[in-house]
Design an enzyme around this catalytic site. Structure first.
Site, PDB file in Angstrom:
ATOM      1  N   GLU A 207       0.793  -1.240   0.000  1.00  0.00           N
ATOM      2  CA  GLU A 207       0.000   0.000   0.000  1.00  0.00           C
ATOM      3  C   GLU A 207       0.826   1.292   0.000  1.00  0.00           C
ATOM      4  OE1 GLU A 207      -2.660  -0.433   3.336  1.00  0.00           O
ATOM      5  OE2 GLU A 207      -3.819  -1.996   2.345  1.00  0.00           O
ATOM      6  N   GLU A 316      -6.057 -10.822  -1.197  1.00  0.00           N
ATOM      7  CA  GLU A 316      -6.898 -10.590  -0.007  1.00  0.00           C
ATOM      8  C   GLU A 316      -8.372 -10.540  -0.391  1.00  0.00           C
ATOM      9  OE1 GLU A 316      -5.526  -7.294   2.395  1.00  0.00           O
ATOM     10  OE2 GLU A 316      -3.440  -7.639   1.877  1.00  0.00           O
TER      11      GLU A 316
HETATM   12  C1  GLA Z   1      -4.880  -4.464   4.301  1.00  0.00           C
HETATM   13  C2  GLA Z   1      -3.681  -5.280   4.699  1.00  0.00           C
HETATM   14  C3  GLA Z   1      -4.071  -6.573   5.347  1.00  0.00           C
HETATM   15  C4  GLA Z   1      -5.150  -6.377   6.380  1.00  0.00           C
HETATM   16  C5  GLA Z   1      -6.298  -5.645   5.786  1.00  0.00           C
HETATM   17  C6  GLA Z   1      -7.379  -5.393   6.805  1.00  0.00           C
HETATM   18  O1  GLA Z   1      -5.505  -4.937   3.195  1.00  0.00           O
HETATM   19  O2  GLA Z   1      -2.847  -5.558   3.606  1.00  0.00           O
HETATM   20  O3  GLA Z   1      -2.956  -7.142   5.956  1.00  0.00           O
HETATM   21  O4  GLA Z   1      -4.625  -5.676   7.460  1.00  0.00           O
HETATM   22  O5  GLA Z   1      -5.847  -4.401   5.316  1.00  0.00           O
HETATM   23  O6  GLA Z   1      -7.546  -6.465   7.617  1.00  0.00           O
END
Ligand code: GLA
Length: 404
Positions: A207, A316
């Protein structure tokens, strides 16, 4: 009885039988209840069972074994729950630590502070939070996504200050570059030495691109101590160190959310890293909603990154909804099916270079998106139960993708 009377009586009888017969046939349905009552749905004690799904006895990891790995994010509570882990072992062949491998968990604050100034450029780490999980992975043939080495969040502020104190000044660029190198070296070497070959992908930087409030090149500045101490090239340093200490068994990834919305900024931000040969792929987080188009959000972005020379992983995945409207689980199942369908087709057609899809959590109650129920399983009495979303991810033929 006279002959005439007998004839009339016989005629009447025939007519009566004919009439009655016709009437009976015509009104069979309405008449029948008075003869043999048909149970109505309301009265029926056992409703007709749904026909069993074609995919019921298959598993996610087998369904996609020739195309990509299917992973799940786990925390240590789930890793220690036998029933949950039976499902994980049956369905998945990859996992990601939800929080246990982040700097917040691996940095040993007490030992680092106590050892200062000797620890100035060599922070002390602890690996207790990931040892059990890595052993499970090693013994059961799971691949692990290493998440994450360098992130503005879930990395304590004290790690960036001159003397590792909570409220101290941020340290200088050279010191922070050295700390970054030491941190990456220690984490990678620990995993590679103790659990060789288990980690197959590292989210080296997480990020770092934020076109809205980032710098002129879209690099995140807000609340970003990496940016504040090192500057925008913290990304280049992180990848250079990851390449330097990698034994070559894992690919190096940049990981981000809303990739479909900031694809070109990400490509620009990673240009120098790619030119230096220090990155292999881009991780698309894919935190989606049930109103989103999976084709536009996942398939198109994956195709775009592939055409720019990157491997891609979905890292994710969760598809949630803030409303609990009727039919929402069905819609969610359609979205999961769309995602797996478009990605699988893209991989098979050679348009997408992707080798792993990870769902961000095993069951709804364990999700970070409280109340949005975004996952494949839910908690039922005493066990976890497959949701329609699981059947969607399996591309159950009974679930139809709307054409538009
Ligand atoms: C981001 C992070 C993850 C997690 C999510 C929320 O996407 O990359 O590791 O912390 O936020 O759970």
């Amino acid at each position: 009885m006279s002959r005439k009377t007998r004839t009339i009586t016989a005629l009447c009888l025939i007519l009566c039988m004919l009439f009655t017969g016709c009437t009976k046939d015509k009104n069979k349905a309405t008449e029948q209840p008075t003869e043999t009552p048909t149970p109505t749905a309301e009265l029926s004690p056992t409703p007709t069972p749904e026909p069993e799904s074609e995919v019921e006895h298959m598993t996610l990891k087998d369904r996609y074994k020739d195309v990509f790995k299917v992973g799940v994010a786990l925390n240590n509570t789930t890793l220690k729950n036998k029933d949950y882990m039976d499902i994980v072992k049956e369905q998945f062949n990859s996992f990601t630590f939800e929080n246990e491998m982040k700097p917040d968990s691996l940095l040993n604050k007490t030992a680092t502070q106590k050892g200062y100034p000797d620890t100035n450029t060599e922070p002390v780490l602890q690996f207790i939070s990931i040892q059990n999980g890595l052993s499970i992975a090693q013994q059961n043939g799971f691949g692990v996504r290493g998440h994450t080495l360098c992130w503005y969040s879930q990395t304590p502020r004290w790690f960036f200050t001159v003397d590792y104190s909570d409220s101290g000044e941020l340290c200088d660029r050279e010191t922070m570059i050295a700390r970054l190198e030491s941190y990456i070296k220690q984490v990678m070497e620990f995993c590679q030495t103790e659990y060789p070959g288990v980690v197959y992908a590292w989210d080296v930087v997480n990020e770092a691109v934020d076109p809205g409030s980032g710098d002129a090149n879209g690099i995140r500045r807000e609340k970003n101590n990496w940016y504040a101490t090192i500057g925008p090239d913290f990304i280049d340093y992180a990848f250079a160190f990851a390449r330097k200490y990698s034994d070559g068994t894992a690919k190096l990834y940049y990981n981000d959310y809303n990739c479909y919305d900031k694809m070109s900024t990400i490509i620009k931000a990673l240009k120098s890293v790619q030119e230096a040969g220090n990155i292999d792929g881009i991780g698309m987080q894919c935190h989606f909603g049930t109103m989103d188009s999976m084709r536009d959000r996942a398939y198109k972005a994956a195709k775009y990154f592939t055409s720019n020379g990157y491997c891609v992983q979905i890292t994710e995945l969760d598809i949630g909804s803030k409303t609990r409207a009727e039919g929402i689980e069905k819609l969610q199942a359609i979205r999961y099916k769309e995602l797996f369908y478009y990605v699988e087709q893209g991989v098979k057609a050679g348009e997408i270079n992707l080798d792993s899809i990870t769902v961000w959590g095993l069951y709804d109650d364990a999700s970070w998106r409280t109340g949005e129920n975004p996952l494949l399983y839910k908690r039922a009495v005493g066990k976890l139960e497959k949701k329609p979303a699981w059947y969607g991810a399996m591309q159950d033929p009974a679930i139809e993708i709307p054409q538009n």
